[in-house]
Design a protein around this motif. Structure first.
Motif, PDB file in Angstrom:
ATOM      1  N   SER A  22       0.827  -1.213   0.000  1.00  0.00           N
ATOM      2  CA  SER A  22       0.000   0.000   0.000  1.00  0.00           C
ATOM      3  C   SER A  22       0.859   1.259   0.000  1.00  0.00           C
ATOM      4  O   SER A  22       0.418   2.321  -0.455  1.00  0.00           O
ATOM      5  CB  SER A  22      -0.946   0.010   1.207  1.00  0.00           C
ATOM      6  OG  SER A  22      -0.218   0.079   2.426  1.00  0.00           O
ATOM      7  N   SER A  36      -2.572   3.144  -7.731  1.00  0.00           N
ATOM      8  CA  SER A  36      -3.935   3.644  -7.579  1.00  0.00           C
ATOM      9  C   SER A  36      -4.465   4.199  -8.894  1.00  0.00           C
ATOM     10  O   SER A  36      -3.695   4.566  -9.792  1.00  0.00           O
ATOM     11  CB  SER A  36      -3.996   4.712  -6.488  1.00  0.00           C
ATOM     12  OG  SER A  36      -3.216   5.836  -6.857  1.00  0.00           O
ATOM     13  N   THR A  74     -12.042   4.348  -6.267  1.00  0.00           N
ATOM     14  CA  THR A  74     -10.624   4.492  -6.568  1.00  0.00           C
ATOM     15  C   THR A  74      -9.895   3.240  -6.113  1.00  0.00           C
ATOM     16  O   THR A  74      -9.902   2.909  -4.924  1.00  0.00           O
ATOM     17  CB  THR A  74     -10.045   5.724  -5.860  1.00  0.00           C
ATOM     18  OG1 THR A  74     -10.750   6.891  -6.292  1.00  0.00           O
ATOM     19  CG2 THR A  74      -8.571   5.885  -6.184  1.00  0.00           C
ATOM     20  N   GLN A 132      -6.791   1.151  -4.985  1.00  0.00           N
ATOM     21  CA  GLN A 132      -5.620   1.550  -4.222  1.00  0.00           C
ATOM     22  C   GLN A 132      -4.650   0.379  -4.106  1.00  0.00           C
ATOM     23  O   GLN A 132      -5.058  -0.787  -4.122  1.00  0.00           O
ATOM     24  CB  GLN A 132      -6.047   2.009  -2.823  1.00  0.00           C
ATOM     25  CG  GLN A 132      -6.993   3.187  -2.838  1.00  0.00           C
ATOM     26  CD  GLN A 132      -7.578   3.484  -1.470  1.00  0.00           C
ATOM     27  OE1 GLN A 132      -7.415   2.707  -0.528  1.00  0.00           O
ATOM     28  NE2 GLN A 132      -8.269   4.610  -1.362  1.00  0.00           N
TER      29      GLN A 132
END
Length: 283
Positions: free
Chosen positions: A40, A136, A234, A236
Motif C-alpha cells: 500500500s 492507484s 478508486t 488503491q
C-alpha cells in the motif's frame, strides 16, 4: 521471486520464498509491519530488490493468508460462460459483472485447513486467480488496466452455499465465514500480459479434476474488471480483486459434492503455482 506472509518463531513475518526456504524481510522494513503495508506504500519493488542474493532465514514455517490485513477484497461472480449456463435461468451474458465483497477473516493460508461450520455443511470450492493492485487509479481505461497490477496470487473462494440464499439480493453471508476460503501461497510479480492472458485454472479435489478452464474465456476479462470497478471506486495499492471461477463447483453436481473433513483441494495456475488446503470441522 515470490513474496509471502508466514508464521514462524511465534510471529507473523513477510518475505521471499526461495528454493530452500524463506528469507525474512520484516526487520529490513520496520516502517511496514505487514506485506500489505509495504504494497500500500508502494514498496513492492523494494521488497523484491532486498530479497535478491539473500539466503534463507527459515526452513520451518507455515503459510498465512498472503495479505491477512487487506481491507478491500472484491470478487467477480459468474464470470465464465459455462458458469452462467449452470444457473439454468435462460439468461444470456449479463450486461454488467456481478460483484460482492469478502473480508480477510474469511481466508486462511496455503497448507491450512478450510473450516466447515456446524451451522451448515454446504462448504464448496471455487478456484480463481486473484490480482493485487499496485498503483492507484480511478476510471482506468481497459487498455491501461494491466499497468495497475502489482502481483498475482490464487484464491479458493470457499462458499457456504445455503447461506448465499439467506437474502434476496446478496451473497455476502455465504461468502464470509471465518477461514472458509484461502488466498496464497504467495504473490508472483506481474510483469507480462501472458501471465493472465494465457493462464489456465485447474481445481482438483482429492486428485480429481473438478474445474479446468482458461482465463481468456472470461465473460468479463480482467482488463474490463479493473476498468469497471475503478469507475465507482478508486483502486488503491493492496486492493485484491478475485476474478471469477470456472464451471465445476460442487454445488453444480447432481447430487451436490460439497467438501467434507479430510478432503484436499488443489488450485493450480501455470506461472503462479498451486494453492492446497485440507478441510476440517470447526472445533
Amino acid at each position: 521471486m515470490k513474496l509471502a506472509t508466514i508464521r514462524a518463531d511465534n510471529a507473523q513475518l513477510y518475505g521471499a520464498i526461495l528454493e530452500d526456504g524463506f528469507v525474512n524481510l520484516t526487520p529490513d522494513f520496520p516502517q511496514w509491519p505487514t506485506l500489505y503495508d509495504a504494497i500500500s506504500a508502494g514498496g513492492f519493488d523494494q521488497l523484491l530488490s532486498m530479497a535478491e542474493g539473500r539466503t534463507a532465514t527459515h526452513t520451518d514455517f507455515t503459510y498465512e493468508m498472503v495479505l491477512p490485513n487487506a481491507p478491500r477484497i472484491l470478487c467477480v461472480g459468474v464470470n465464465f460462460p459455462d458458469r452462467n449456463a449452470e444457473y439454468k435461468d435462460g439468461s444470456a451474458q449479463p450486461k454488467y459483472m456481478s460483484l460482492f465483497p469478502r473480508f480477510a477473516s474469511g481466508f486462511t493460508g496455503h497448507g491450512q485447513n478450510l473450516v466447515r461450520p456446524p451451522e451448515n455443511h454446504t462448504l464448496d470450492y471455487e478456484g480463481e486467480v486473484a490480482i493485487v493492485i499496485g498503483k492507484s487509479g480511478r476510471r482506468i481505461a481497459a487498455e491501461n488496466a494491466y499497468d495497475h497490477i502489482a502481483a498475482l496470487t490464487l484464491c479458493n473462494e470457499g462458499t457456504i452455499r445455503d447461506w448465499v440464499r439467506h437474502a434476496k439480493f446478496n451473497v455476502t453471508q455465504g461468502k464470509n465465514w471465518d477461514r472458509s476460503g484461502a488466498i496464497g501461497p504467495w504473490l508472483v510479480p506481474f510483469t507480462d500480459p501472458s501471465q493472465l492472458d494465457d493462464a489456465r485454472i485447474i481445481t482438483r479435489v482429492n486428485g480429481e479434476v473438478r474445474q479446468d478452464d482458461v482465463l481468456s474465456r472470461m465473460m468479463f476479462p480482467i482488463r474490463e474488471e479493473i476498468a469497471y470497478i475503478s469507475t465507482f471506486m478508486t483502486l488503491q495499492p493492496g486492493d485484491i480483486i478475485v476474478t471469477g471461477t470456472p464451471t465445476g463447483a460442487g454445488a453444480r453436481f447432481d447430487p451436490p459434492r460439497y467438501l467434507k473433513p479430510g478432503d484436499v483441494v488443489e488450485i493450480e495456475v501455470n506461472g503462479i503455482g498451486t494453492l492446497t488446503n485440507g478441510v476440517e470441522d470447526e472445533a
